[in-house]
Design an enzyme around this catalytic site. Structure first.
Site, mmCIF file in Angstrom:
data_model
loop_
_atom_site.group_PDB
_atom_site.id
_atom_site.type_symbol
_atom_site.label_atom_id
_atom_site.label_comp_id
_atom_site.label_asym_id
_atom_site.label_seq_id
_atom_site.Cartn_x
_atom_site.Cartn_y
_atom_site.Cartn_z
ATOM 1 N N ARG A 62 0.799 -1.170 -0.120
ATOM 2 C CA ARG A 62 -0.033 -0.163 -0.100
ATOM 3 C C ARG A 62 0.793 1.340 0.019
ATOM 4 N NH1 ARG A 62 -3.681 2.432 4.510
ATOM 5 N NH2 ARG A 62 -5.177 3.775 3.273
ATOM 6 N N HIS A 66 0.449 4.212 -2.606
ATOM 7 C CA HIS A 66 0.216 5.737 -2.262
ATOM 8 C C HIS A 66 1.315 6.458 -2.785
ATOM 9 C CE1 HIS A 66 -3.174 5.430 0.862
ATOM 10 N NE2 HIS A 66 -3.433 4.566 -0.202
ATOM 11 N N ASN A 94 -3.341 9.017 4.432
ATOM 12 C CA ASN A 94 -2.100 8.419 4.779
ATOM 13 C C ASN A 94 -1.847 8.225 6.038
ATOM 14 O OD1 ASN A 94 -1.287 8.057 1.938
ATOM 15 N ND2 ASN A 94 -0.369 9.809 1.894
ATOM 16 N N HIS A 191 -6.448 -5.913 -2.298
ATOM 17 C CA HIS A 191 -7.128 -6.076 -0.979
ATOM 18 C C HIS A 191 -7.409 -7.350 -0.741
ATOM 19 C CE1 HIS A 191 -8.602 -1.489 -1.269
ATOM 20 N NE2 HIS A 191 -7.574 -1.550 -1.271
HETATM 21 C C1 HEM Z 1 -9.020 1.144 -6.337
HETATM 22 C C2 HEM Z 1 -8.671 2.298 -5.230
HETATM 23 C C3 HEM Z 1 -8.467 2.205 -4.015
HETATM 24 C C4 HEM Z 1 -9.081 2.526 -2.724
HETATM 25 C C5 HEM Z 1 -10.080 3.532 -2.652
HETATM 26 C C6 HEM Z 1 -8.068 1.892 -1.688
HETATM 27 C C7 HEM Z 1 -8.405 2.278 -0.302
HETATM 28 C C8 HEM Z 1 -8.057 1.532 0.882
HETATM 29 C C9 HEM Z 1 -8.375 1.915 2.105
HETATM 30 C C10 HEM Z 1 -9.295 2.781 2.846
HETATM 31 C C11 HEM Z 1 -7.676 1.142 2.909
HETATM 32 C C12 HEM Z 1 -7.572 0.919 4.473
HETATM 33 C C13 HEM Z 1 -7.451 1.863 5.192
HETATM 34 C C14 HEM Z 1 -7.500 1.700 6.719
HETATM 35 O O1 HEM Z 1 -8.756 2.100 7.143
HETATM 36 O O2 HEM Z 1 -6.650 1.308 7.548
HETATM 37 C C15 HEM Z 1 -6.762 0.204 2.086
HETATM 38 C C16 HEM Z 1 -5.969 -0.795 2.410
HETATM 39 C C17 HEM Z 1 -5.157 -1.425 1.688
HETATM 40 N N1 HEM Z 1 -5.007 -1.039 0.136
HETATM 41 FE FE1 HEM Z 1 -6.213 -0.014 -0.901
HETATM 42 N N2 HEM Z 1 -7.262 1.031 -1.984
HETATM 43 C C18 HEM Z 1 -7.253 1.068 -3.512
HETATM 44 C C19 HEM Z 1 -6.336 0.755 -4.202
HETATM 45 C C20 HEM Z 1 -5.282 -0.120 -3.739
HETATM 46 C C21 HEM Z 1 -4.145 -0.448 -4.667
HETATM 47 C C22 HEM Z 1 -4.260 0.121 -6.014
HETATM 48 C C23 HEM Z 1 -3.392 -0.997 -3.871
HETATM 49 C C24 HEM Z 1 -2.137 -1.662 -4.413
HETATM 50 C C25 HEM Z 1 -1.396 -1.769 -5.801
HETATM 51 C C26 HEM Z 1 -3.935 -1.091 -2.747
HETATM 52 C C27 HEM Z 1 -3.268 -1.989 -1.587
HETATM 53 C C28 HEM Z 1 -3.867 -1.924 -0.237
HETATM 54 C C29 HEM Z 1 -3.355 -2.885 0.715
HETATM 55 C C30 HEM Z 1 -2.425 -3.647 0.619
HETATM 56 C C31 HEM Z 1 -4.080 -2.376 1.824
HETATM 57 C C32 HEM Z 1 -3.861 -3.169 3.408
HETATM 58 C C33 HEM Z 1 -2.842 -2.345 3.975
HETATM 59 C C34 HEM Z 1 -2.652 -2.899 5.417
HETATM 60 O O3 HEM Z 1 -2.961 -3.776 5.857
HETATM 61 O O4 HEM Z 1 -1.855 -2.161 6.126
HETATM 62 N N3 HEM Z 1 -5.244 -0.662 -2.365
HETATM 63 N N4 HEM Z 1 -7.069 0.477 0.837
#
Ligand code: HEM
Length: 322
Positions: A62, A66, A94, A191
């Protein structure tokens, strides 16, 4: 007239050639001569952290996303705020990022071996890839040669896609980064690993239209389960984003196809012909083609808005400009 046409043709040619050169200016093994052990150092240092705390895998992926979506993959997300300027890191989208300590430790090890050679942007791109691979996820090639930016503005972090984005917004944000609809649905598959804060889905779960209701696009049989974990005011509890948290597989797509995607942005993938077809297709597979697609889209993502050649700098410490 002929001269004008000639000049326009030359301008077009120069633009085209430079564009192509810039897009292709990253290359595999970029540090082969200047720091031959760089990639081994990244791999080994990342492995130490992933071994101790496997959930960091998702956080590092992530972090790379970002970084690339704001000002390009220039490690601007790693910079600290200063007394005069609040950095991306401190922007609301972030605040839930984790894993900075891993990138810092890797960079320290790189600086010890080869001072001033490997950029933080390349370090982050490699760390994210290695972490995923070490957790049995896909491996993708990481062409190198990115340089580090010197600017990080917290207001820029608001250009990241929000979890309440609909499909039109998602498609346009991805298109603005040179990524297509397939990249959107494939990269959303990230995800499959990781967690979200309950607070991120509080509105969707407890007060969707301001009347104490739940988003009707969420599977009603799944809602009680989510509510039993997440109270309306919960700010701290973490929620798995798919049913096999930590495992890089196609279960994310299975969940989305059953209306169990955690965010509106996950559910939105069912509202476009192409993304919906992909979700349904992957929900029936065991992941081979997902891994293939993921590799291709990650390579594309890693090239967004890169700084190369003499642009930017090679930071000594990832949290500070030189
Ligand atoms: C398509 C639009 C996307 C949205 C709206 C989005 C939004 C989010 C949000 C809101 C979270 C959780 C934040 C929290 O509450 O802690 C999250 C987690 C995550 N996102 Fe996305 N995301 C998107 C695309 C992506 C992309 C493109 C990737 C990687 C290439 C990604 C990888 C991740 C990962 C791996 C997590 C888990 C992080 C952790 O466990 O620390 N996301 N995302």
């Amino acid at each position: 007239m002929a001269i004008q046409k000639h000049i326009v043709f030359h301008i077009l040619l120069v633009t085209l050639v430079f564009g192509v050169i810039n897009a292709n200016s990253l290359r595999l093994g970029f540090y082969k001569k200047t720091c031959p052990q760089a990639e081994a150092i990244v791999y080994a240092t990342t492995a130490k952290y992933i071994h101790q705390a496997p959930p960091l895998t998702a956080s590092l992926l992530r972090l790379h996303f970002h970084d690339c979506f704001v000002r390009g993959c220039d490690s601007s997300v790693l910079l600290n705020s200063t007394t005069t300027s609040k950095a991306e890191k401190d922007g609301l989208p972030n605040l839930s990022l984790r894993g900075f300590q891993v990138v810092d430790a890797v960079k320290t090890a790189l600086e010890e071996a080869c001072p001033g050679v490997v950029s933080c942007a390349d370090t982050l791109a490699l760390v994210a890839r290695d972490a995923i691979q070490q957790n049995k996820g896909p491996f993708w090639p990481v062409p190198l040669g990115r340089r580090d930016g010197r600017v990080s503005l917290f207001t820029d972090s608001f250009t990241l896609p929000p979890p309440f984005a609909n499909i039109t917004v998602l498609k346009s944000i991805f298109a603005s980064k040179g990524l297509n609809v397939k990249d959107l649905v494939v990269l959303s598959g990230s995800h499959t690993v990781g967690v979200s804060h309950c607070s991120t889905i509080a509105t969707r779960l407890h007060n969707f239209t301001g009347k104490g209701d739940t988003d009707p696009s969420l599977d009603p049989t799944y809602v009680p389960q989510l509510k039993s974990i997440c109270s309306p005011t919960d700010q701290t509890t973490l929620l798995a984003m798919d049913s096999t948290v930590g495992k890089f597989d196609t279960n994310y797509y299975k969940g989305v196809s059953k209306h169990r995607g955690l965010f509106q942005s996950d559910a939105a993938l069912l509202n476009d012909k192409k993304t919906s077809a992909y979700v349904k297709f992957q929900s029936r597979t065991h992941g081979h083609s997902f891994f293939e697609d993921f590799r291709a889209s990650m390579v594309k993502m890693g090239k967004i808005g890169i700084l190369t050649s003499t642009a930017g700098e090679i930071r000594k410490t990832c949290a500070f400009i030189n």
